[in-house]
Design a protein around this motif. Structure first.
Motif, PDB file in Angstrom:
ATOM      1  N   LEU A  42       0.827  -1.211   0.000  1.00 14.07           N
ATOM      2  CA  LEU A  42       0.000   0.000   0.000  1.00 14.07           C
ATOM      3  C   LEU A  42       0.859   1.258   0.000  1.00 14.07           C
ATOM      4  O   LEU A  42       0.515   2.250  -0.650  1.00 14.07           O
ATOM      5  CB  LEU A  42      -0.946   0.009   1.198  1.00 14.07           C
ATOM      6  CG  LEU A  42      -2.215  -0.800   1.050  1.00 14.07           C
ATOM      7  CD1 LEU A  42      -2.999  -0.817   2.354  1.00 14.07           C
ATOM      8  CD2 LEU A  42      -3.075  -0.265  -0.069  1.00 14.07           C
ATOM      9  N   LEU A  78       2.003   1.927  -3.518  1.00 12.83           N
ATOM     10  CA  LEU A  78       0.891   2.442  -4.322  1.00 12.83           C
ATOM     11  C   LEU A  78       0.553   3.886  -3.973  1.00 12.83           C
ATOM     12  O   LEU A  78       0.248   4.698  -4.858  1.00 12.83           O
ATOM     13  CB  LEU A  78      -0.331   1.549  -4.154  1.00 12.83           C
ATOM     14  CG  LEU A  78      -0.236   0.137  -4.737  1.00 12.83           C
ATOM     15  CD1 LEU A  78      -1.476  -0.665  -4.382  1.00 12.83           C
ATOM     16  CD2 LEU A  78      -0.031   0.192  -6.238  1.00 12.83           C
ATOM     17  N   VAL A  79       0.608   4.228  -2.683  1.00 11.79           N
ATOM     18  CA  VAL A  79       0.305   5.603  -2.258  1.00 11.79           C
ATOM     19  C   VAL A  79       1.364   6.567  -2.782  1.00 11.79           C
ATOM     20  O   VAL A  79       1.039   7.660  -3.255  1.00 11.79           O
ATOM     21  CB  VAL A  79       0.173   5.683  -0.719  1.00 11.79           C
ATOM     22  CG1 VAL A  79       0.145   7.120  -0.239  1.00 11.79           C
ATOM     23  CG2 VAL A  79      -1.077   4.964  -0.259  1.00 11.79           C
ATOM     24  N   ALA A  97       0.738   7.046  -6.510  1.00 11.47           N
ATOM     25  CA  ALA A  97      -0.449   7.879  -6.731  1.00 11.47           C
ATOM     26  C   ALA A  97      -0.164   9.334  -6.377  1.00 11.47           C
ATOM     27  O   ALA A  97      -0.625  10.247  -7.069  1.00 11.47           O
ATOM     28  CB  ALA A  97      -1.620   7.349  -5.909  1.00 11.47           C
ATOM     29  N   VAL A 149      -6.736   4.408  -3.188  1.00 10.99           N
ATOM     30  CA  VAL A 149      -5.561   3.876  -2.492  1.00 10.99           C
ATOM     31  C   VAL A 149      -5.477   4.423  -1.064  1.00 10.99           C
ATOM     32  O   VAL A 149      -5.186   3.680  -0.125  1.00 10.99           O
ATOM     33  CB  VAL A 149      -4.273   4.192  -3.293  1.00 10.99           C
ATOM     34  CG1 VAL A 149      -3.036   3.850  -2.517  1.00 10.99           C
ATOM     35  CG2 VAL A 149      -4.288   3.448  -4.606  1.00 10.99           C
TER      36      VAL A 149
END
Length: 140
Positions: free
Chosen positions: A74, A77-78, A81, A99
Motif C-alpha cells: 500500500l 501504491l500511495v 499515486a 488507495v
C-alpha cells in the motif's frame, strides 16, 4: 470549438479555486510522505517481528509479517499515486482516493499494534480524501 493560447476552449470559463488547488498539492506531498512511512513501517514489520507489540485478544489477528507486506504494498501504491497527482490528471485523483481509502482501512486494522501512529495516519487520510475530492471545477 476553438482554443486560446492556454488550451482552454474559447467561451468556456474555468473557475479555479486556489484554496482547493493548494490543498491538492499538499495532499500529494502528504501522500508521498505517508507512503514512504508506510514502506518503512512495512519493512520494519517484515524484517523484525519482535519490534511490534502484538495484542492477543484482537479480532483481526494476523502475523506481523503479513501486516508488513500489506503496508509495504500500500505504501508503494500511495507514493506512486501521490507522484501521479502532480500531473493534474483526474484519474490520479480517483486512484488517490481509492488507495488512500484502502490505507485508511489498513491503519484502522493496525490500531492495536501502533495506536497513536494509526490514528494520526487515519486523520491524515481523511484530509487527503477531502483535498482530492474538492479539486477544481469548470463552469460552462
Amino acid at each position: 470549438m476553438t482554443s486560446n493560447v492556454s488550451g482552454t476552449p474559447t467561451g468556456v470559463q474555468t473557475s479555479r479555486r486556489p484554496f482547493a488547488t493548494g490543498w491538492t498539492v499538499l495532499a500529494a506531498v502528504l501522500m508521498i510522505f505517508g507512503g514512504a512511512m508506510a514502506i518503512f513501517e512495512g519493512i520494519a514489520a517484515i524484517a523484525k517481528d519482535d519490534l511490534i507489540v502484538v495484542t492477543h485478544d484482537y479480532t483481526y489477528k494476523m502475523n506481523t509479517t503479513g501486516w508488513g507486506w500489506i503496508h509495504l504494498i500500500l505504501g508503494i501504491l500511495v507514493v506512486l499515486a501521490g507522484v501521479a497527482l502532480f500531473t493534474g490528471a483526474v484519474w490520479a485523483r480517483a486512484v488517490g482516493v481509492v488507495v488512500v481509502g484502502l490505507g485508511m482501512i489498513a491503519n484502522f486494522l493496525w490500531l492495536p499494534y501502533y495506536p497513536f501512529w494509526a490514528i494520526v495516519l487515519i486523520a491524515t487520510d481523511i484530509f487527503i480524501i477531502w483535498a482530492l475530492c474538492a479539486g477544481t471545477t469548470r463552469t460552462d
